[in-house]
Design an enzyme around this catalytic site. Structure first.
Site, mmCIF file in Angstrom:
data_model
loop_
_atom_site.group_PDB
_atom_site.id
_atom_site.type_symbol
_atom_site.label_atom_id
_atom_site.label_comp_id
_atom_site.label_asym_id
_atom_site.label_seq_id
_atom_site.Cartn_x
_atom_site.Cartn_y
_atom_site.Cartn_z
ATOM 1 N N GLY A 46 0.826 -1.207 0.000
ATOM 2 C CA GLY A 46 0.000 0.000 0.000
ATOM 3 C C GLY A 46 0.859 1.254 0.000
ATOM 4 C CB SER A 47 0.140 4.606 1.340
ATOM 5 O OG SER A 47 -1.094 4.667 0.661
ATOM 6 C CB THR A 48 4.525 1.411 3.401
ATOM 7 O OG1 THR A 48 4.285 0.241 2.629
ATOM 8 C CG2 THR A 48 3.636 1.365 4.637
#
Lengths: 503, 489
Positions: free
Chosen positions: A222-224
């Site tokens: 995801g956004s990591t």
């Protein structure tokens, strides 16, 4: 009839010759393979004559694996006093079959057969009762307790979860939790049936309790992933945290195409432009998708690789070796179309950690640790010391720089950006008063009805010196999963701070 | 070959005048003692490893074995004084080591604390010792009755018929009375006693083969067509070999045993070859067997039924480790034991042969191999080879065709059986349920093999006996000897 009789004699010679050659194959050429075959319980019976060494944590004060004398033919029973909490990396040593985890990686040393313990074997020949060597792990019991309890009792109700706590300046693994875990006791039972049944049951469990979720499974990050994008952008020299990049409420990578991406909330970054630091702070999907497409898949991939993606040779064992403690590779996956050109749709999705990008929680913690350690990624390690039975040291881990994916300058910029995330963005639940805490949340979509994965990767620093790096992963945590991950990460950082006695 | 016309053809160098020098019985006795010293040392080593010390009674079993084999030696002195002096000591060594190893297994079964008090007259080891005694008595009686091996050819048809019946009984009997571990090779009397009639059948059938081939060999060897430089027999002369082939396949199907089938077929083909001197028989035999085995395997894979067992064995042979804890368990444990033993072995008593199922029987070679290593097993193979080669030498030296075929067949069959079982245990060929001659626990096998040795000694005695001291009772020999000449051309 004498001529054929002589030839029959030759035939008999040939037949016996074949037997002899085959025996050479079995007893000489293949001897070692057979001797050490996991199905061979003979060497194990011999192994059980000698007390196997201990595995301990917290500087040797807490024992997590030991051998207890029995009255049986197998003279010692392996015991794991702290059970499931440590099982995912300590592993287990069954009577027949392969050991796992530290028990596998350090099998020779624990059993006393390692070359370093040769002197002990000589003493043994003169009647001295001897034991195997002891292994000390880098794990801190308080940190481990906290990590395990937090992932098991996470408030998102995620069944599968993991947490990793690293010391960014050395790479030492301070905590390593994975749930669901398993009870190693029946697996090491001297009763083969009990052991086999326990194994069959665990092996058939769809939640894969035998796999360490922090090191042996990968998930959509995801956004990591946006930390990697940011690093790739900053590393080009054309970006600073203040550089304004295109954003917007939606983004269609191929103009006129059917695929359009949005942000998590309509209010996230509706304006057409945003600074890089603000994009990370609010986790703006459209901004990073466009940034990714602009940089190109090669840039993203090579930065991910510089941080340790695609490395399938990493081990937490001694000097980075040792099967049983291997870390599976994280992947960025394919982002090209049939002609080998970047497919903007794929690059856009991959830039926000979706599509084919897969990451281990351990890799997440390494990314955060690298940023906190000014761009130097330390080799992560779990085996701290190996001690001979007389307590002389046979091995002490020495911290080593594994790679340097970014320079000091880029690392400083990323620290600033990630601290902004915790200060005023999506990761505020990890905040700790008086400390610089940086991080990045992640919410990874996956198959239709399952809840999104919740991620948080982050670090805590004081006076620009790194204290801890943490990754928390909650599978199918659903709404608020990344916030809960950030809370857990903050808890873990606090525990490390108090354990290190930093005020 | 030169067709022998009369038994009196002096094929051996003229025997020395003094029989005390020519018999070499004292050499035999000395060799037996040497073999027993090895067994004694082995027993002591076993006790040292398993009990931690050598008990005061460790010599009991070796001493009893020595008595039994010295008695056998005395019988040889009386009944077959000119027999080859190497055969009996070799058999004594194998048989003695077998008893000692079985006793070692007995001790291994007992708790460590109680081993020192384990009786000398208990367990498999002592049972095997008793069977040795009985076998030697039976062989001695046989030697006493059969004063000349040619007598056997007079009863060839009877012997052959009895052999056939013995071979077929387990196939016909219901599995509950004949099947042990999937192979229908037994006749079970209640739950406590069973015999393996096939072990005896092979001797009886061989007597018949030898007789039949002596009569027919001219036809089988002369009428032929030449193809590719090899003389092939006419179609109709293929009859007998085809009959035996079909018989072997039936054994394979109904008794589920490749080993016995291979043994019967190999025995017949080799005697056929010796009789006719035609290499083509060996080629035909080999092709037929490979074809048959291949066919049975294919049928087992597709049709199943009676062939399924054979197919399963082939699969285990090819991929033993793919089901290492299930079907392949035996073979895997055998290989692991052999591998663990390595070159020198763990030492007598220091291994874990109990891990291999049936280590007292089919897998005894694996158990011994774990503890004695490659060197020990090689020594055992050499001992078997000596017996085989000495038997073939007796066949070469004996004067009559029947004796040649008989001794050649007996000696080769023994070697072939060792090949079949040792090859199976070491994954050279698919595993089959054969006993290891003289080593495996079991009365039938031991008795049949001692009878085989008795016959070999009888023929060896005939071959080395000076021409002028014929043991034949007056009136018999000339008529028998004349049989080789009644050949229909």
């Amino acid at each position: 009839m004498n001529a054929p009789l002589r030839r029959v004699g030759v035939v008999a010679l040939v037949l016996f010759g074949l037997l002899f050659l085959n025996l050479n194959w079995v007893q000489a050429y293949k001897a070692n393979a057979y001797r050490t075959d996991p199905h061979n319980s003979r060497t194990q019976l011999t192994e059980y004559q000698r007390q196997r060494g201990q595995i301990a944590v917290s500087g040797g004060q807490v024992i997590v694996a030991q051998s207890v004398a029995t009255g049986d033919e197998l003279k010692f029973q392996r015991a794991y006093p702290l059970g499931a909490e440590y099982a995912p990396f300590v592993g287990y040593k069954p009577v027949s079959g392969l050991a796992t985890g530290v028990e596998q990686a350090e099998n020779d040393f624990l059993s006393g057969n390692a070359p370093e313990l040769f002197a002990d074997r000589i003493k043994e020949m003169f009647g001295n009762k001897s034991t195997g060597g002891n292994i000390l792990l880098t794990i801190d019991k308080k940190v481990q307790d906290q990590a395990y309890n937090d992932v098991v009792h996470n408030r998102s109700g995620a069944k599968n979860a993991a947490a990793v706590v690293l010391d960014p300046s050395t790479g030492a693994v301070l905590g390593l939790a994975s749930t669901p875990s398993y009870n190693p006791t029946p697996l090491v039972s001297h009763d083969t049936k009990t052991a086999d049944n326990a194994y069959e049951q665990l092996n058939a469990d769809p939640d894969k309790p035998l796999l360490n979720k922090a090191t042996q499974e990968t998930f959509s990050p995801g956004s990591t992933m946006k930390v990697i994008d940011s690093a790739a952008a900053l590393a080009t020299g054309q970006y600073t945290p203040q550089t304004v990049i295109p954003a917007g409420a939606s983004y269609t990578p191929i103009p006129g195409g059917t695929f359009t991406m949005h942000n998590a909330e309509a209010s996230t970054c509706p304006d057409p432009n945003i600074t890089l630091i603000q994009a990370l702070t609010v986790s703006c999907n459209t901004a990073f998708a466009q940034l990714g497409v602009k940089l190109g898949s090669a840039q993203i991939k090579s930065m991910a690789q510089a941080f340790g993606f695609e490395d399938d040779g990493l081990s937490l064992g001694r000097d980075g070796h040792g099967s049983g403690l291997g870390v599976v590779a994280s992947h960025t996956g394919d982002m090209t179309d049939a002609n080998g050109q970047d497919d903007p749709n794929y690059v856009a999705q991959s830039s926000i950690g979706q599509l084919n990008v897969r990451m281990t929680p351990m890799e997440g913690a390494l990314i955060a640790a690298t940023v906190a350690n000014d761009g130097k990624q330390m080799r992560p390690y779990l085996v701290d010391k190996a001690q001979a039975p007389d307590l002389t040291s046979a091995y002490t881990a020495s911290p080593k720089v594994l790679r340097t994916p970014i320079n000091n300058q880029v690392a400083g910029d990323l620290q600033q950006m990630m601290e902004s995330v915790v200060q005023s963005g999506t990761g505020t639940r990890a905040k700790i008063d008086g400390f610089q805490v940086g991080g990045k949340t992640g919410t990874a979509q996956n198959a239709a009805d399952d809840g999104d994965h919740g991620w948080f990767i982050g670090f805590v620093m004081k006076d620009n010196r790194p204290i801890a790096a943490v990754a928390v992963f909650l599978e199918h945590a659903g709404t608020g999963g990344s916030g809960e991950a950030a809370r857990i990460a903050g808890d873990l950082m606090k525990t490390v701070i108090s354990e290190k006695g930093i005020k | 070959m030169t067709a022998p016309t009369a038994p009196a053809t002096p094929s051996t160098p003229s025997a020395p005048a003094d029989p005390r020098i020519s018999t070499r019985r004292n050499t035999e006795l000395a060799l037996i003692f040497a073999a027993m010293v090895i067994v004694l040392a082995y027993s002591a080593a076993v006790e040292d490893a398993l009990i931690g010390r050598v008990t005061a009674r460790f010599w009991l079993i070796p001493a009893l074995l020595t008595l039994v084999f010295v008695a056998a030696h005395i019988i040889v002195r009386m009944l077959t004084p000119y027999a080859d002096p190497a055969i009996l000591p070799c058999v004594a060594l194998l048989n003695g080591l077998g008893v000692a190893f079985l006793r070692r297994l007995d001790l291994g079964e007992v708790d460590t604390a109680n081993r020192a008090h384990y009786g000398a007259f208990a367990g498999l080891g002592f049972r095997q010792l008793l069977w040795t005694l009985v076998s030697i008595v039976v062989a001695a009686v046989a030697l006493a009755i059969v004063r000349d091996h040619r007598v056997l050819s007079r009863y060839a048809y009877t012997l052959g018929f009895v052999g056939l019946v013995l071979m077929m009984i387990p196939a016909v009997l219901p599995s509950s009375l004949s099947s042990i571990n999937g192979a229908k090779l037994w006749i079970k009397f209640g739950g406590f006693f069973q015999i393996q009639p096939g072990e005896f059948a092979k001797l009886l059938l061989l007597s018949f083969f030898a007789y039949y081939l002596v009569r027919k060999r001219e036809v089988l060897s002369l009428a032929s067509r030449r193809f590719l430089g090899i003389d092939f027999p006419r179609g109709r002369d293929l009859g007998p070999v085809l009959v035996v082939w079909v018989l072997s396949l039936l054994v394979l199907i109904f008794e589920k045993d490749l080993g016995t089938a291979l043994l019967y077929f190999g025995m017949f083909v080799v005697t056929l070859y010796i009789a006719t001197e035609r290499v083509s028989w060996l080629i035909i035999g080999l092709l037929l067997f490979i074809g048959g085995a291949f066919l049975a395997n294919e049928l087992g894979a597709t049709v199943g039924g009676p062939f399924a067992n054979f197919h399963e064995r082939v699969e285990i042979w090819l991929h033993p480790f793919s089901d290492a804890t299930g079907a392949g368990y035996q073979l895997v444990q055998s290989l692991l034991g052999l591998g663990t033993g390595g070159l020198f072995g763990a030492g007598p008593g220091a291994g874990q042969p109990g891990n291999v199922p049936f280590v007292n029987n089919d897998f005894i070679f694996a158990g011994i191999g774990e503890e004695s290593g490659l060197f020990g097993l090689t020594a055992l193979l050499v001992v078997y080879l000596i017996i085989t080669v000495r038997g073939l030498r007796a066949a070469i030296a004996v004067r009559d065709s029947f004796g040649k075929l008989m001794a050649g067949g007996l000696a080769f069959t023994l070697g072939l059986q060792v090949f079949v079982i040792v090859g199976g245990v070491t994954k050279l060929i698919p595993l089959t349920g054969q006993t290891t001659p003289f080593l495996s626990a079991g009365g039938s096998s031991l008795m049949a093999n001692w009878l085989l040795i008795g016959l070999l000694l009888r023929i060896s005695d005939a071959s080395r006996r000076p021409v002028n001291s014929s043991p034949m009772p007056p009136g018999q020999p000339q008529r028998l000897a004349g049989m080789t000449t009644e050949i229909i051309r």
